[in-house]
Design an enzyme around this catalytic site. Structure first.
Site, PDB file in Angstrom:
ATOM      1  N   GLY A  20      20.295  10.009  29.824  1.00 31.42           N
ATOM      2  CA  GLY A  20      21.157   8.840  29.689  1.00 31.42           C
ATOM      3  C   GLY A  20      21.399   8.348  28.277  1.00 31.42           C
ATOM      4  O   GLY A  20      21.688   7.164  28.083  1.00 31.42           O
ATOM      5  N   ASN A  22      23.986   9.114  26.414  1.00 30.72           N
ATOM      6  CA  ASN A  22      25.409   8.725  26.353  1.00 30.72           C
ATOM      7  C   ASN A  22      25.605   7.361  27.008  1.00 30.72           C
ATOM      8  O   ASN A  22      26.308   6.511  26.463  1.00 30.72           O
ATOM      9  CB  ASN A  22      26.290   9.788  27.022  1.00 30.72           C
ATOM     10  N   LYS A  99      26.962  17.237  39.106  1.00 32.63           N
ATOM     11  CA  LYS A  99      27.580  17.611  40.394  1.00 32.63           C
ATOM     12  C   LYS A  99      29.097  17.511  40.315  1.00 32.63           C
ATOM     13  O   LYS A  99      29.631  16.736  39.522  1.00 32.63           O
ATOM     14  CB  LYS A  99      27.085  16.651  41.479  1.00 32.63           C
ATOM     15  N   ASN A 115      34.904  13.387  31.628  1.00 31.62           N
ATOM     16  CA  ASN A 115      33.603  14.042  31.427  1.00 31.62           C
ATOM     17  C   ASN A 115      33.457  14.338  29.941  1.00 31.62           C
ATOM     18  O   ASN A 115      34.453  14.536  29.238  1.00 31.62           O
ATOM     19  CB  ASN A 115      33.532  15.348  32.215  1.00 31.62           C
ATOM     20  N   HIS A 117      31.577  17.048  27.326  1.00 37.34           N
ATOM     21  CA  HIS A 117      30.946  18.371  27.333  1.00 37.34           C
ATOM     22  C   HIS A 117      30.533  18.713  25.902  1.00 37.34           C
ATOM     23  O   HIS A 117      31.314  18.519  24.965  1.00 37.34           O
ATOM     24  CB  HIS A 117      31.918  19.421  27.872  1.00 37.34           C
TER      25      HIS A 117
HETATM   26  C1  GRF Z   1      25.269  15.640  27.189  1.00 38.09           C
HETATM   27  O1  GRF Z   1      25.045  16.665  26.282  1.00 38.09           O
HETATM   28  C2  GRF Z   1      26.637  15.774  27.825  1.00 38.09           C
HETATM   29  O2  GRF Z   1      27.575  16.346  26.984  1.00 38.09           O
HETATM   30  C3  GRF Z   1      26.369  16.709  28.958  1.00 38.09           C
HETATM   31  O3  GRF Z   1      25.094  16.316  29.441  1.00 38.09           O
HETATM   32  C4  GRF Z   1      24.344  15.736  28.387  1.00 38.09           C
HETATM   33  C5  GRF Z   1      23.871  14.398  28.844  1.00 38.09           C
HETATM   34  O4  GRF Z   1      22.993  13.805  27.926  1.00 38.09           O
HETATM   35  N1  GRF Z   1      27.425  16.656  29.930  1.00 38.09           N
HETATM   36  P1  GRF Z   1      22.490  12.323  28.139  1.00 38.09           P
HETATM   37  O5  GRF Z   1      21.878  12.245  29.531  1.00 38.09           O
HETATM   38  O6  GRF Z   1      23.669  11.422  27.997  1.00 38.09           O
HETATM   39  O7  GRF Z   1      21.468  12.110  27.076  1.00 38.09           O
END
Ligand code: GRF
Length: 214
Positions: A20, A22, A99, A115, A117
């Site tokens: 988490g 992000n 998912k 999303n 990535h």
């Molecule tokens: C990130 O690298 C994002 O790009 C990918 O999953 C990871 C999630 O990281 N889809 P976090 O849980 O936000 O630390």
């Protein structure tokens, strides 16, 4: 569709499965008004995930919804969509959500699901391309640049139209871990920038083409 920047506050729903960071960056930037929006609800598909703990610490409604809590066909999809609608979410953000989303959520929130990535799509994406595997694949390919992609979500992994990308240089010394750490910092910046564009009504999407209005 033009994102409704004139409605205030702009409400975000975050779906997450992992640590988490992000989500945390989004929460912090909403608090400091760097992002003109608020996180209305967080849904995690893993009851013990860091993202749900971070949401609860921040006082944001947080729910564990998964194939375990909703076993009947289509039930999870409907529950996720209901959680978003109940919390009057304008924009859904996948932030480390592992998912696929179901048809109900994809249609009710068409063109309003993003999303992030950790690579430059369309390269290094798709099923199984997550976590350090992505960065190891980039290094193994000999690519000199990697980066971050924010894209619209559809029924396939990592395939929806691209909204924004940022490049991160790959150095000869990089390991998957060192590259992941640098890319993650840029993820936090780019997601904030893209959310702000949506919240300010500056993203126009027509026939799956994304246009940023200046
Ligand atoms: C990130 O690298 C994002 O790009 C990918 O999953 C990871 C999630 O990281 N889809 P976090 O849980 O936000 O630390």
């Amino acid at each position: 569709m033009v994102s409704p920047g004139h409605f205030s506050p702009y409400r975000l729903g975050v779906l997450a499965s992992g640590g988490g960071t992000n989500l945390q960056a989004i929460l912090d930037k909403c608090d400091s008004v760097e992002i003109p929006a608020s996180v209305a609800v967080v849904v995690g598909n893993n009851s013990g995930c860091g993202a749900l703990a971070r949401a609860r610490k921040a006082g944001v409604p947080a729910f564990h919804l998964s194939e375990y809590t909703h076993k009947a066909p289509g039930a999870l999809d409907r529950a996720i969509c209901e959680a978003m609608e109940l919390h009057e979410v304008d924009l859904i953000l996948l932030a480390g959500y592992m998912k696929k989303l179901g048809p109900v959520t994809l249609s009710v929130y068409a063109d309003r699901i993003l999303n992030i990535h950790p690579a430059l799509l369309p390269e290094f994406g798709g099923k199984g391309m997550y976590g350090e595997r992505v960065h190891q694949a980039v290094i193994d390919s000999g690519a000199k640049q990697s980066g971050v992609t924010v894209h619209l979500v559809d029924e396939e992994y990592d395939q929806g139209p691209i909204v924004a990308q940022k490049v991160v240089d790959v150095t000869p010394q990089d390991t998957a871990q060192s590259l992941a750490a640098r890319v993650l910092e840029i993820e936090h910046e780019l997601y904030a920038e893209v959310i702000t564009l949506f919240a300010r009504g500056r993203v126009k999407i027509q026939a799956r083409k994304v246009e940023i209005i200046s």
